[in-house]
Scaffold this motif. Structure first.
Motif: not given
Length: 380
Positions: A144-173
């Motif tokens: 009797s559970f309801t099942t919903l599906y959101e195709a636009d949802a997903g996941w983020l590679p967490v460590e890569r996200c942090v490093l990307a922000h830091l890399d581009q921050a340092v590159a910008a000064g």
């Protein structure tokens, strides 16, 4: 591509006694703090990020390979505009980060999860499907559970996200200094002063993104925060049907997981957790009861996942009393902004929260409304 953690570990740490003045300083460079440093540097501000741990470390809440991201937000429909901006910012940072794998939700009809997802979808015209029973046989929800599906949802590679922000921050000064513990900060006539175990720094503005250490960095506010130790588990899985994320709202707890990758599937419990008084000294060991609950969940609801557990990690949830974030300016200081109490569902917002916090700290009105997350709801 962001640098690896090994590359970051070669970055020199500062000499003792350094005194410098910046346009903006960020305390804590995990998920939200790394994003704030990135946004500040992109605006041409002279900025400094400080953290006691190396980039993408495993001591807080921004590690463990992956985090879900979803638009149909059952927690509160007012989060959706923030999420829409967050999606755009993740894609702007690096279009390979956000993986739109879809997320399936399983819950009783009329429950907070199901009604919250459908309510957010209606209010913001989001694409969410109600699936017939047995559409996804790799999952076994209760009858009797309801099942919903959101195709636009997903996941983020967490460590890569942090490093990307830091890399581009340092590159910008930006400057980024780690291995440096903050002792104190205070407002001054010329802005703010930050004292660490290696020096003292001044700035016109300050962003505090302390994660599990927010209560100490913002101790005069007496924030209603509780830190919980949480557990993440990886199981052996070669079943190709597990291509989407998932969230189960069961009578005894809320469980979630990720697409299977490289023969492994990550699963964890969102509810519960052990209260800890000091994240620095909290145990990193497995918890027998948590492991039993996870193994039982996998056995009963994920028929294609083997019972072989390959890995375990711990992280922290810093929860508020209502489990909504606190994002605001520091009372009496228009040039100090902070985010705290992300309550285990904040990383997906890191890109936009970094932008909002810089807006607040430099005296601008945030482009995305987030007044519902203000501190005043606790200090009426």
């Amino acid at each position: 591509m962001p640098r690896s953690l090994a590359a970051w570990q070669g970055v020199a740490r500062p000499r003792r006694g350094v005194t410098s003045h910046y346009d903006l300083i960020v305390l804590g460079t995990g998920g939200v703090g790394s994003a704030a440093l990135y946004h500040a540097a992109r605006r041409g501000l002279r900025c400094l990020g400080l953290d006691r741990f190396p980039p993408a470390h495993d001591r807080g809440s921004s590690h463990g390979e992956s985090r879900l991201i979803r638009l149909s937000y059952f927690e509160h429909a007012d989060y959706v505009p923030l999420l829409q901006r967050s999606y755009a910012l993740w894609d702007q940072l690096d279009p390979t980060l956000l993986q739109r794998s879809g997320v399936a939700y399983f819950g009783p009809s009329g429950s907070q999860i199901i009604e919250g997802v459908l309510g957010s979808a209606r209010q913001h015209q989001l694409a969410v499907e109600v699936l017939p029973e047995n559409t996804m046989p790799q999952f076994i929800p209760p009858d009797s559970f309801t099942t919903l599906y959101e195709a636009d949802a997903g996941w983020l590679p967490v460590e890569r996200c942090v490093l990307a922000h830091l890399d581009q921050a340092v590159a910008a000064g930006a400057e980024h200094r780690w291995g440096e513990s903050v002792i104190d900060w205070q407002a001054t006539d010329s802005g703010v002063s930050v004292t660490t175990d290696r020096g003292r720094y001044g700035a016109d503005a300050l962003v505090v993104a302390g994660g599990a250490w927010s209560s100490r960095l913002l101790q005069t506010l007496d924030l209603p925060l509780t830190v919980h130790r949480k557990h993440m588990h990886w199981f052996a899985c070669d079943d190709p049907r597990y291509q989407s994320g998932f969230f189960f709202d069961l009578p005894h707890g809320q469980f979630y997981g990720f697409p299977a990758m490289d023969g492994r599937l990550k699963v964890a419990e969102h509810s519960g957790g052990e209260v800890v008084s000091d994240p620095l000294t909290a145990s990193r060991a497995e918890d027998a009861l948590d492991s039993q609950r996870i193994e039982s969940f996998v056995r009963e609801h994920l028929p294609g996942v083997g019972g072989v557990r390959l890995e375990h990690q711990t992280c922290f949830y810093t929860r508020t009393a209502d489990e909504h974030f606190i994002v605001d300016r520091y009372p009496g200081s228009n040039n100090v902004a902070f985010a705290a109490g992300l309550s285990g569902h904040g990383f997906k917002f890191a890109s936009v929260l970094g932008e909002v916090l810089v807006d607040m700290a430099v005296g601008q009105k945030p482009a995305i409304e987030c007044g519902f997350l203000g501190l005043s709801r606790f200090h009426c």
